[in-house]
Design an enzyme around this catalytic site. Structure first.
Site, PDB file in Angstrom:
ATOM      1  N   ARG A 184      -6.137  -7.521   2.777  1.00  0.00           N
ATOM      2  CA  ARG A 184      -5.598  -6.777   3.896  1.00  0.00           C
ATOM      3  C   ARG A 184      -4.787  -5.907   3.400  1.00  0.00           C
ATOM      4  O   ARG A 184      -4.059  -5.851   2.616  1.00  0.00           O
ATOM      5  CB  ARG A 184      -4.907  -7.600   5.073  1.00  0.00           C
ATOM      6  CG  ARG A 184      -4.344  -7.117   6.159  1.00  0.00           C
ATOM      7  CD  ARG A 184      -3.795  -8.061   7.059  1.00  0.00           C
ATOM      8  NE  ARG A 184      -2.534  -8.584   6.809  1.00  0.00           N
ATOM      9  CZ  ARG A 184      -1.234  -8.058   7.482  1.00  0.00           C
ATOM     10  NH1 ARG A 184      -1.323  -7.008   8.108  1.00  0.00           N
ATOM     11  NH2 ARG A 184      -0.117  -8.811   7.045  1.00  0.00           N
ATOM     12  N   SER A 240      -2.497   0.900   0.342  1.00  0.00           N
ATOM     13  CA  SER A 240      -2.468   0.947  -1.024  1.00  0.00           C
ATOM     14  C   SER A 240      -1.414   0.248  -1.717  1.00  0.00           C
ATOM     15  O   SER A 240      -1.158   0.583  -3.050  1.00  0.00           O
ATOM     16  CB  SER A 240      -2.561   2.369  -1.503  1.00  0.00           C
ATOM     17  OG  SER A 240      -3.559   3.144  -0.840  1.00  0.00           O
ATOM     18  N   ARG A 241      -0.784  -0.821  -1.237  1.00  0.00           N
ATOM     19  CA  ARG A 241       0.138  -1.787  -1.817  1.00  0.00           C
ATOM     20  C   ARG A 241       1.716  -0.760  -2.356  1.00  0.00           C
ATOM     21  O   ARG A 241       2.162  -1.165  -3.157  1.00  0.00           O
ATOM     22  CB  ARG A 241      -0.529  -2.421  -3.082  1.00  0.00           C
ATOM     23  CG  ARG A 241      -1.226  -3.129  -2.819  1.00  0.00           C
ATOM     24  CD  ARG A 241      -0.822  -4.383  -1.864  1.00  0.00           C
ATOM     25  NE  ARG A 241      -1.822  -5.613  -1.825  1.00  0.00           N
ATOM     26  CZ  ARG A 241      -2.661  -5.623  -0.584  1.00  0.00           C
ATOM     27  NH1 ARG A 241      -2.615  -4.837   0.191  1.00  0.00           N
ATOM     28  NH2 ARG A 241      -3.586  -6.695  -0.546  1.00  0.00           N
ATOM     29  N   LEU A 242       1.630   0.236  -1.874  1.00  0.00           N
ATOM     30  CA  LEU A 242       2.685   1.404  -2.097  1.00  0.00           C
ATOM     31  C   LEU A 242       3.785   1.035  -0.976  1.00  0.00           C
ATOM     32  O   LEU A 242       4.244   2.001  -0.121  1.00  0.00           O
ATOM     33  CB  LEU A 242       2.590   2.559  -2.169  1.00  0.00           C
ATOM     34  CG  LEU A 242       1.113   3.078  -3.277  1.00  0.00           C
ATOM     35  CD1 LEU A 242       0.674   4.637  -3.269  1.00  0.00           C
ATOM     36  CD2 LEU A 242       1.597   2.751  -4.491  1.00  0.00           C
TER      37      LEU A 242
END
Ligand code: FMN
Length: 218
Positions: free
Chosen positions: A15, A196-198
Site C-alpha cells: 500500500r 514512495s515511503r518518503l
C-alpha cells in the site's frame, strides 16, 4: 488460509501512502496541543477506537511486552489509562517505570509514538473514573485477577455470580488493585505516511520546561 498462503498474501500486497505533506510550520510548539489536533482529525475521520493505544512495558530482565489499552484522560500533561495494578503490565511497571505508547490510525496514514515515565494517578482520580464505569465493568474488575492463569472454564462466571450476589443493591467499591496510570511524555513522534515511503516524521523532545522539535528521516 494456511500460514504459507498468508505469507504469499502479505508478500503480494503493497500500500502506498497518499497523505498531504507535513512541515514544521504545520505543527504546534506544544506536542500535547498537536496531539489534540490529530486526535480531533482522527475522530472526524470516524476511526474506530482512535483512543486505543499500544502500551509497551519492559520487565526487570529487560524484556518488553505490548498490549492495547484505552487512553481515558489527561493529567500532568500526560496520558491516563486504567487497569489492574497486579496485572503483568502492573508488575512490569513496578519494576521499570519507563514505557512507550503507540497510536496507529491507518485510515489517515498516521502514527504517534510516545515515550516517557509512568506513575499511578492519585486515588481520587481513580475513584472519579470508577464512578463513571457501568456496574458490569465494575463487577468485571473485581472478578478478574488480570493476567493470572484461568484454572477452570467457568471460574470467571462463578466469580461474577458471587460478586453479583455480594453487591446486590449496594454500590460496588473500587478494588484497591484497580486504578489509573499516567504516562508523562519525554519524547513524541508524529508520523504521516507519504508516497514512495518518503514519510514525514517530526519528534518533540522535552527540554527543561519546553520542547525541541526536529524532523527525522523516514
Ligand atoms: C481495544 C482494546 C482496548 C483495551 N483496553 C484496555 C484497558 O483500557 N485497560 C486494560 O487493562 N486492558 C485493556 N485491554 C486488554 C489489554 O490489551 C490486555 O489484554 C490486558 O490489559 C492484560 O495485559 P497484561 O497481561 O499485559 O497486563 C484492551 C484490549 C483491546 C483490544
Amino acid at each position: 488460509m494456511s500460514l504459507e498462503e498468508v505469507r504469499n498474501y502479505i508478500n503480494s500486497v503493497r500500500r502506498d501512502f497518499a497523505s498531504k505533506p507535513l512541515s514544521k510550520s504545520d505543527l504546534n510548539e506544544n506536542p500535547m496541543e498537536q496531539f489534540a489536533t490529530w486526535m480531533e482529525e482522527a475522530v472526524n475521520a470516524q476511526i474506530l477506537d482512535p483512543y486505543a493505544m499500544c502500551l509497551s512495558t519492559v520487565n526487570a530482565a529487560g524484556k518488553p511486552s505490548s498490549r492495547i489499552v484505552y487512553w481515558r484522560d489527561v493529567a500532568d500533561d500526560g496520558f491516563v489509562l486504567y487497569t489492574n495494578y497486579n496485572s503483568r503490565k502492573g508488575i512490569e511497571i513496578a519494576a521499570n517505570p519507563f514505557v512507550s505508547l503507540n497510536f496507529h490510525w491507518s485510515e489517515i496514514d498516521r502514527q504517534i509514538r510516545i515515550e516517557g515515565s509512568i506513575k499511578k494517578v492519585p486515588v481520587e482520580m481513580s475513584d472519579t473514573y470508577w464512578a463513571t464505569r457501568p456496574r458490569e465493568s465494575r463487577i468485571g474488575a473485581w472478578a478478574s485477577a488480570q493476567s493470572s492463569i484461568v484454572l477452570s472454564p467457568n471460574q470467571l462466571q462463578l466469580s461474577v455470580n458471587e460478586l453479583e450476589e455480594k453487591y446486590k443493591n449496594v454500590d460496588i467499591p473500587r478494588p484497591p488493585h484497580w486504578g489509573g496510570y499516567v504516562v508523562i511524555p519525554e519524547r513524541l513522534e508524529f508520523w504521516q505516511g507519504r508516497p514512495s515511503r518518503l514519510h514525514d516524521r517530526f519528534i518533540y523532545i522535552k527540554s527543561g520546561e519546553g520542547w525541541t522539535m526536529e524532523q527525522l528521516s523516514p
